[in-house]
Design an enzyme around this catalytic site. Structure first.
Site: not given
Length: 306
Positions: A224, A253, A271
């Site tokens: 993360r 994000e 991601h």
């Protein structure tokens, strides 16, 4: 018999899995239209807040399509007796593979080389910068869960010595334990971040850890974004405190700080850790299995247990 109502904040992939969900359940996509929802389908990034739960009085199950639960208010879920499931194991290999790919891309300047050719610099007689060996070093894994262990298996297969840091030493681990992030960074040249997100790990990789890693060190974060202190990371890249970084996750994000985008020794991906067709299909299948088990009153295949 009426179909159970599901609030789908996330979408299953491939499309056939989403179609199956729609065919078997009463699917709603907005919380305003889902007051009677018994189940919420969400992702690790989206999670589910206490405020959202308060608007869902019939909620019984939060099905997370992923392994991250830091965006789910677990305390509120426990208070209300709402069960939580995730999709462990089925994405571990894909994320581990991504971590290794980022390390190679940073050390061997793969993305930089791609830009060098596309800009016409090679054809114009330019000389690309030299990279550094990656698999000759010692790897440190910060977070020794399923993904961390899958990554450790890959690295050992390449002949690398692997160290790890976790909440406690694992008696069955084939790798060497270090008690904290700073000790781990001091003793490795590749620092892989695979720890769970949340308040306990926020800023775990800070300026002191980056300093301990040193100017030949590479950081790869597939966990993360907030586990790595972004301001400290930017400063370390600018100052040459570390050699480079590979990032698949970010604080906010899809927003990425310009300082990271502009850094030549930084490889960025949006991601993509679990973004393979096989991994996403397996994740979706496990989500559907958990939902079906809950509706039928059977034991959940993969309940989240803190």
């Amino acid at each position: 018999m009426s179909r159970p109502t599901i609030l789908a904040l996330a979408t299953l992939k491939p499309a056939a899995m989403q179609d199956r969900l729609s065919a078997e359940y009463d699917l709603r996509t907005t919380i305003e239209d889902a007051a009677g929802a018994r189940i919420v389908l969400t992702s690790g990034a989206l999670g589910l807040s206490a405020a959202q739960m308060a608007r869902l009085p019939a909620l019984e199950l939060i099905a997370v399509n992923g392994v991250g639960v830091d965006a789910v208010d677990l305390a509120e879920a426990r208070r209300r007796g709402i069960r939580v499931t995730t999709t462990p194991d089925v994405l571990s290999d894909a994320v581990a593979e991504m971590a290794l790919g980022l390390a190679l891309a940073v050390g061997r300047r793969i993305a930089e080389g791609d830009r060098f050719i596309r800009a016409g610099s090679w054809a114009a007689g330019g000389k690309p910068a030299l990279g550094r060996p990656v698999i000759r070093g010692r790897a440190g894994i910060l977070g020794y869960g399923r993904i961390g262990r899958s990554l450790a298996d890959l690295l050992r297969g390449l002949g690398m010595e692997v160290l790890y840091t976790a909440r406690s030493e694992k008696p069955d681990a084939p790798d060497a334990f270090r008690p904290d992030a700073q000790a781990l960074a001091r003793d490795c040249s590749l620092l892989f971040v695979t720890a769970a997100g949340g308040s306990e790990t926020r800023g775990l990789v800070d300026a002191a850890v980056l300093e301990a890693l040193g100017p030949e060190g590479i950081v790869v974060n597939v966990a993360r974004g907030p586990v790595v202190d972004t301001a400290a990371l930017v400063n370390a890249l600018r100052a040459g405190t570390i050699a480079g970084v590979g990032l698949d996750v970010f604080d906010d994000e899809p927003s990425v700080p310009p300082a990271l985008i502009e850094a030549p020794n930084c490889v960025l991906t949006p991601h993509l850790g679990s973004a393979t067709d096989a991994a996403r299909a397996a994740m979706a299948a496990l989500v559907l299995e958990n939902i079906a088990a809950h509706v039928a009153g059977r034991p959940l295949p993969t309940p989240y247990e803190a």
